[in-house]
Write a protein that holds these residues in place. Sequence first.
Motif, PDB file in Angstrom:
ATOM      1  N   THR A 124       0.880  -1.116   0.184  1.00  0.00           N
ATOM      2  CA  THR A 124       0.025  -0.129  -0.121  1.00  0.00           C
ATOM      3  C   THR A 124       0.868   1.225   0.046  1.00  0.00           C
ATOM      4  O   THR A 124       1.978   1.499   0.691  1.00  0.00           O
ATOM      5  N   THR A 182       2.092   4.705   1.238  1.00  0.00           N
ATOM      6  CA  THR A 182       2.048   5.431   2.215  1.00  0.00           C
ATOM      7  C   THR A 182       2.864   6.726   2.134  1.00  0.00           C
ATOM      8  O   THR A 182       3.524   6.946   1.181  1.00  0.00           O
ATOM      9  N   LEU A 184      -4.658  11.651  -0.446  1.00  0.00           N
ATOM     10  CA  LEU A 184      -5.366  12.314   0.499  1.00  0.00           C
ATOM     11  C   LEU A 184      -6.937  11.638   0.802  1.00  0.00           C
ATOM     12  O   LEU A 184      -7.713  12.035   1.593  1.00  0.00           O
ATOM     13  N   ASP A 185      -7.608  10.831  -0.260  1.00  0.00           N
ATOM     14  CA  ASP A 185      -8.986  10.545  -0.445  1.00  0.00           C
ATOM     15  C   ASP A 185      -8.986   9.174   0.042  1.00  0.00           C
ATOM     16  O   ASP A 185      -8.372   8.236  -0.225  1.00  0.00           O
ATOM     17  N   SER A 186      -9.788   8.900   1.147  1.00  0.00           N
ATOM     18  CA  SER A 186     -10.123   7.827   2.036  1.00  0.00           C
ATOM     19  C   SER A 186     -10.573   6.974   1.301  1.00  0.00           C
ATOM     20  O   SER A 186     -10.764   5.735   1.623  1.00  0.00           O
ATOM     21  N   HIS A 187     -11.459   7.143   0.288  1.00  0.00           N
ATOM     22  CA  HIS A 187     -12.262   6.144  -0.570  1.00  0.00           C
ATOM     23  C   HIS A 187     -11.169   5.638  -1.944  1.00  0.00           C
ATOM     24  O   HIS A 187     -11.682   4.827  -2.789  1.00  0.00           O
ATOM     25  N   LEU A 200      -7.425   3.657  -2.911  1.00  0.00           N
ATOM     26  CA  LEU A 200      -6.156   2.943  -2.292  1.00  0.00           C
ATOM     27  C   LEU A 200      -5.258   2.910  -3.203  1.00  0.00           C
ATOM     28  O   LEU A 200      -5.552   2.560  -4.291  1.00  0.00           O
TER      29      LEU A 200
END
Length: 254
Positions: A120, A122, A157-160, A162
């Motif tokens: 992922t 980060t 920055l968008d939580s929806h 990945l």
Amino acid sequence: MENITFGDIYNPGQVVFENDRYKHIHYPEMLIRYDSNYIEFKMMPSVAEFIEAANYLTRFHRKYGQKHIKFYFPGNEKPSKELMNHFMKACYEVGYNELYAIQPKQFPNVTNHPDIDTQTVTDTNFQAFLELQYETDLEFGEEFANQKEDLHKRNFLDSHILQILATYKGIPAGSVDVIISEKTAEIDGLSVKEPFRKKGIASRLQKYVMDCFPDRTIILVADGEDTPREMYRRQNYHYLGFKYEVQMVYSSND
């Protein structure tokens, strides 16, 4: 499998005009991105209706310095012979996309490879992800690559959304974005750098997605005339339908 359509596919553009025949999608943050600046027809237009919409979109795009017009047509409907003749005479590029879906447990087993690592994105590896994307996006010009970099930063920055990075012997080699909704996870922008292709990296990126979202339906859109669609079929994705599109890019002299 749930009733999934092209309407479930994510697009960052916003509706700026809508009538009974079509929706106009506009994305001021990235005017050069064709797939976010277009008209989507709700019903198959006549030639006259298409020309009227094309004239409207041309005026709108010229106002913003955009050098393209693009149109999507209703899913699972092929444009009429009259429309196709018009596209040919007017020098539109014609293509179509295909929609696929899979349940994660249906994806083939993928063995681990000591040289390939999927992770992922980060704060730690975001810069490596950006550099890989920029090098890939330069194929479409420096302006596009710069604007796409800003989009990658917004997505981070968008939580929806990945972002996933794959490395080969520690070198950034491939990536994919995943758009997360309540019931689906959409694979978007899956790419592998040319020197690292045919090493199983694309399969491992997809397997990572399957492992991250075991309870969601995984969906994606593939170019109907490109070879990756053959890979998806071999990997047990289910074909759900097609959607035609046309576009025209103006020269600087037009």
